[in-house]
Motif scaffolding. Structure first.
Motif, mmCIF file in Angstrom:
data_model
loop_
_atom_site.group_PDB
_atom_site.id
_atom_site.type_symbol
_atom_site.label_atom_id
_atom_site.label_comp_id
_atom_site.label_asym_id
_atom_site.label_seq_id
_atom_site.Cartn_x
_atom_site.Cartn_y
_atom_site.Cartn_z
ATOM 1 N N HIS A 168 78.803 103.903 5.663
ATOM 2 C CA HIS A 168 78.816 104.029 7.119
ATOM 3 C C HIS A 168 79.559 102.887 7.807
ATOM 4 C CE1 HIS A 168 75.261 106.771 6.431
ATOM 5 N NE2 HIS A 168 76.011 107.482 7.247
ATOM 6 N N ALA A 169 80.089 101.941 7.035
ATOM 7 C CA ALA A 169 80.830 100.841 7.646
ATOM 8 C C ALA A 169 82.109 101.324 8.308
ATOM 9 C CB ALA A 169 81.146 99.771 6.595
ATOM 10 N N GLU A 170 82.700 102.392 7.777
ATOM 11 C CA GLU A 170 83.894 102.997 8.369
ATOM 12 C C GLU A 170 83.577 104.455 8.655
ATOM 13 O OE1 GLU A 170 86.640 101.523 9.262
ATOM 14 O OE2 GLU A 170 86.138 99.550 8.428
ATOM 15 N N VAL A 171 83.561 104.815 9.936
ATOM 16 C CA VAL A 171 83.186 106.176 10.314
ATOM 17 C C VAL A 171 84.287 106.785 11.183
ATOM 18 C CG1 VAL A 171 80.708 105.706 10.212
ATOM 19 C CG2 VAL A 171 81.936 105.351 12.359
ATOM 20 N N PRO A 172 84.445 108.109 11.120
ATOM 21 C CA PRO A 172 85.383 108.762 12.039
ATOM 22 C C PRO A 172 84.951 108.508 13.480
ATOM 23 C CG PRO A 172 84.677 110.258 10.293
ATOM 24 C CD PRO A 172 83.800 109.050 10.209
ATOM 25 N N TRP A 173 85.913 108.286 14.354
ATOM 26 C CA TRP A 173 85.604 107.930 15.738
ATOM 27 C C TRP A 173 86.017 109.058 16.666
ATOM 28 C CZ3 TRP A 173 82.515 104.910 18.160
ATOM 29 C CH2 TRP A 173 82.730 104.546 19.490
ATOM 30 N N GLY A 174 85.019 109.698 17.265
ATOM 31 C CA GLY A 174 85.294 110.735 18.257
ATOM 32 C C GLY A 174 85.692 112.069 17.679
ATOM 33 N N GLY A 175 85.544 112.252 16.370
ATOM 34 C CA GLY A 175 85.959 113.507 15.765
ATOM 35 C C GLY A 175 84.885 114.571 15.746
ATOM 36 N N ALA A 176 83.623 114.176 15.814
ATOM 37 C CA ALA A 176 82.529 115.144 15.717
ATOM 38 C C ALA A 176 82.365 115.908 17.033
ATOM 39 C CB ALA A 176 81.234 114.430 15.362
ATOM 40 N N ARG A 221 85.048 100.740 19.781
ATOM 41 C CA ARG A 221 84.669 101.435 18.561
ATOM 42 C C ARG A 221 83.534 100.688 17.853
ATOM 43 N NH1 ARG A 221 88.694 104.430 14.482
ATOM 44 N NH2 ARG A 221 87.205 105.009 12.852
ATOM 45 N N VAL A 222 82.504 101.435 17.456
ATOM 46 C CA VAL A 222 81.370 100.881 16.722
ATOM 47 C C VAL A 222 81.035 101.827 15.571
ATOM 48 C CG1 VAL A 222 80.361 99.561 18.632
ATOM 49 C CG2 VAL A 222 79.798 101.980 18.386
ATOM 50 N N ASP A 223 80.230 101.348 14.620
ATOM 51 C CA ASP A 223 79.932 102.174 13.444
ATOM 52 C C ASP A 223 78.578 102.880 13.529
ATOM 53 O OD1 ASP A 223 78.099 100.183 12.975
ATOM 54 O OD2 ASP A 223 79.060 99.375 11.194
ATOM 55 N N HIS A 224 77.857 102.709 14.648
ATOM 56 C CA HIS A 224 76.589 103.394 14.848
ATOM 57 C C HIS A 224 76.339 103.503 16.357
ATOM 58 C CE1 HIS A 224 75.531 99.096 14.932
ATOM 59 N NE2 HIS A 224 74.577 99.445 15.784
ATOM 60 N N VAL A 225 75.387 104.320 16.733
ATOM 61 C CA VAL A 225 75.068 104.505 18.151
ATOM 62 C C VAL A 225 74.372 103.243 18.658
ATOM 63 C CG1 VAL A 225 73.813 105.892 19.839
ATOM 64 C CG2 VAL A 225 74.836 106.993 17.829
ATOM 65 N N PRO A 226 74.896 102.580 19.709
ATOM 66 C CA PRO A 226 74.289 101.331 20.203
ATOM 67 C C PRO A 226 72.877 101.537 20.740
ATOM 68 C CG PRO A 226 76.540 101.600 21.018
ATOM 69 C CD PRO A 226 76.154 102.906 20.388
ATOM 70 N N GLY A 227 72.086 100.469 20.663
ATOM 71 C CA GLY A 227 70.715 100.535 21.153
ATOM 72 C C GLY A 227 70.622 100.866 22.630
ATOM 73 N N LEU A 228 71.570 100.377 23.447
ATOM 74 C CA LEU A 228 71.515 100.665 24.883
ATOM 75 C C LEU A 228 71.748 102.140 25.168
ATOM 76 C CD1 LEU A 228 73.175 97.604 26.647
ATOM 77 C CD2 LEU A 228 70.827 97.967 25.887
ATOM 78 N N VAL A 229 72.507 102.817 24.299
ATOM 79 C CA VAL A 229 72.671 104.261 24.446
ATOM 80 C C VAL A 229 71.330 104.955 24.220
ATOM 81 C CG1 VAL A 229 73.816 106.311 23.515
ATOM 82 C CG2 VAL A 229 75.094 104.175 23.763
ATOM 83 N N LEU A 230 70.582 104.487 23.236
ATOM 84 C CA LEU A 230 69.285 105.091 22.938
ATOM 85 C C LEU A 230 68.287 104.858 24.068
ATOM 86 C CD1 LEU A 230 69.073 104.022 19.181
ATOM 87 C CD2 LEU A 230 70.077 106.098 20.168
ATOM 88 N N ILE A 231 68.324 103.676 24.662
ATOM 89 C CA ILE A 231 67.435 103.407 25.797
ATOM 90 C C ILE A 231 67.815 104.290 26.988
ATOM 91 C CG2 ILE A 231 66.735 101.655 27.476
ATOM 92 C CD1 ILE A 231 66.983 99.579 25.255
ATOM 93 N N GLU A 232 69.100 104.440 27.250
ATOM 94 C CA GLU A 232 69.542 105.308 28.347
ATOM 95 C C GLU A 232 69.130 106.753 28.085
ATOM 96 O OE1 GLU A 232 71.477 107.117 31.633
ATOM 97 O OE2 GLU A 232 70.644 105.115 31.278
ATOM 98 N N ALA A 233 69.246 107.208 26.836
ATOM 99 C CA ALA A 233 68.812 108.565 26.506
ATOM 100 C C ALA A 233 67.310 108.722 26.733
ATOM 101 C CB ALA A 233 69.165 108.883 25.052
ATOM 102 N N ALA A 234 66.541 107.680 26.421
ATOM 103 C CA ALA A 234 65.096 107.731 26.650
ATOM 104 C C ALA A 234 64.788 107.792 28.144
ATOM 105 C CB ALA A 234 64.412 106.528 26.008
ATOM 106 N N TYR A 235 65.536 107.051 28.971
ATOM 107 C CA TYR A 235 65.381 107.145 30.424
ATOM 108 C C TYR A 235 65.577 108.590 30.882
ATOM 109 C CZ TYR A 235 65.382 102.191 31.891
ATOM 110 O OH TYR A 235 65.054 100.881 32.142
#
Length: 302
Positions: A168-176, A221-235
């Motif tokens: 998971h260190a190298e992941v496709p970016w924006g392809g999914a 670009r990051v290799d995983h979903v950031p924590g702040l995205v998860l907090i915003e989704a929880a909001y």
């Protein structure tokens, strides 16, 4: 909350005056951002004994719009990263990881009339171990305490991080493909591209939308979903369950593992018994590949 910290304000009045004017340019590398307009901090100073002061300015509109939640979470994140790199010798090349974060806000914090422009932030850092810190943070507006936070973050060298992440260190970016969102108004947002929840067939459950084209949430670009995205989704999940006008006054977040881009992350919101009268307690959990990845508990006024 709300209460005042006038003694702290007076004790450090010389620091307040010194950092009130923005520096010419605060290095955005210190807060791990590529977009200059995303940097909310303007200056910092050491107070001694592991204490630091930071000043911030919240813009009107712009990248984060009028989302108080995003501005608050970014202010906390940026303040910790800034002091870690600028004062505590955390290498810029290292990966920083947020393990958990709790914060609370004044009951009138979400009132648009009270949205501050300039903020003064006091931080106290205590080492957990050589590569982990506990941060106690207070945010003041005009001498009034408007938010508090307690969190742990750690850092890891590039080679060790690559071994930890493996494939998971190298992941496709924006392809999914990104699933269609729920209606924006149901999660307290104005536009579909701000929505992080996609509908599923079960009430109170959603699929997390990993839309990396959103510049407020994915600055680079990051290799995983950031924590702040998860907090915003929880909001947004809390808004869908409790309705408008009930912004959380306390948020408790735990991050169990990385949320990856290559598999759906399912979210569920459950109402729990409230510990205080006049509040609704909501727990939002994320699950990926059958394992819990994060949990956000929120206390919202009734």
């Amino acid at each position: 909350m709300p209460k005042t910290l006038l003694s702290d304000r007076q004790r450090h009045s010389h620091v307040v005056r010194r950092i009130a004017a923005p520096v010419q340019r605060l290095p955005k590398e210190f807060v791990h951002l590529h977009r200059t307009e995303a940097v909310l901090l303007t200056n910092w100073s050491s107070l001694g004994s592991g204490r630091y002061a930071v000043s911030a300015r919240w813009p009107r509109g712009g990248l984060f719009g009028d989302s108080v939640q995003l501005l608050l979470a970014q202010t906390i994140r940026q303040s910790c990263l800034l002091i870690g790199h600028a004062e505590l010798s955390v290498p810029l090349s290292h990966q920083t990881l947020m393990e958990w974060m709790d914060f609370s806000v004044a009951s009138d914090f979400y009132d648009p009339k009270n949205k501050p422009d300039n903020l003064f932030i006091l931080l106290t850092f205590r080492p957990n171990n050589p590569r982990s810190l506990r941060v106690d943070l207070s945010i003041l507006s005009e001498g009034r305490l408007v938010a508090e936070s307690l969190l742990d973050f750690s850092w890891i060298a590039p080679g060790a991080y690559r071994r930890l992440r493996g494939a998971h260190a190298e992941v496709p970016w924006g392809g999914a493909p990104v699933p269609s969102p729920v209606p924006a108004h149901t999660v307290g947002r104005s536009h579909a591209d701000e929505v992080l929840l996609a509908p599923v067939r079960v009430p109170g459950r959603w699929e997390l939308r990993m839309d990396v084209s959103n510049p407020a949430l994915y600055d680079h670009r990051v290799d995983h979903v950031p924590g702040l995205v998860l907090i915003e989704a929880a909001y947004q999940a809390a808004h869908a369950v409790t309705g408008p006008g009930r912004g959380p006054v306390r948020v408790m977040s735990t991050f169990d593992s990385f949320v990856e881009f290559d598999a759906p992350c399912l979210m569920e919101a459950v109402v729990l018994p409230a510990k205080e009268e006049g509040t609704v307690r909501l727990e939002v959990t994320g699950t990926q590949n059958g394992e819990r990845t994060f949990s956000v508990t929120m206390d919202c006024p009734k």
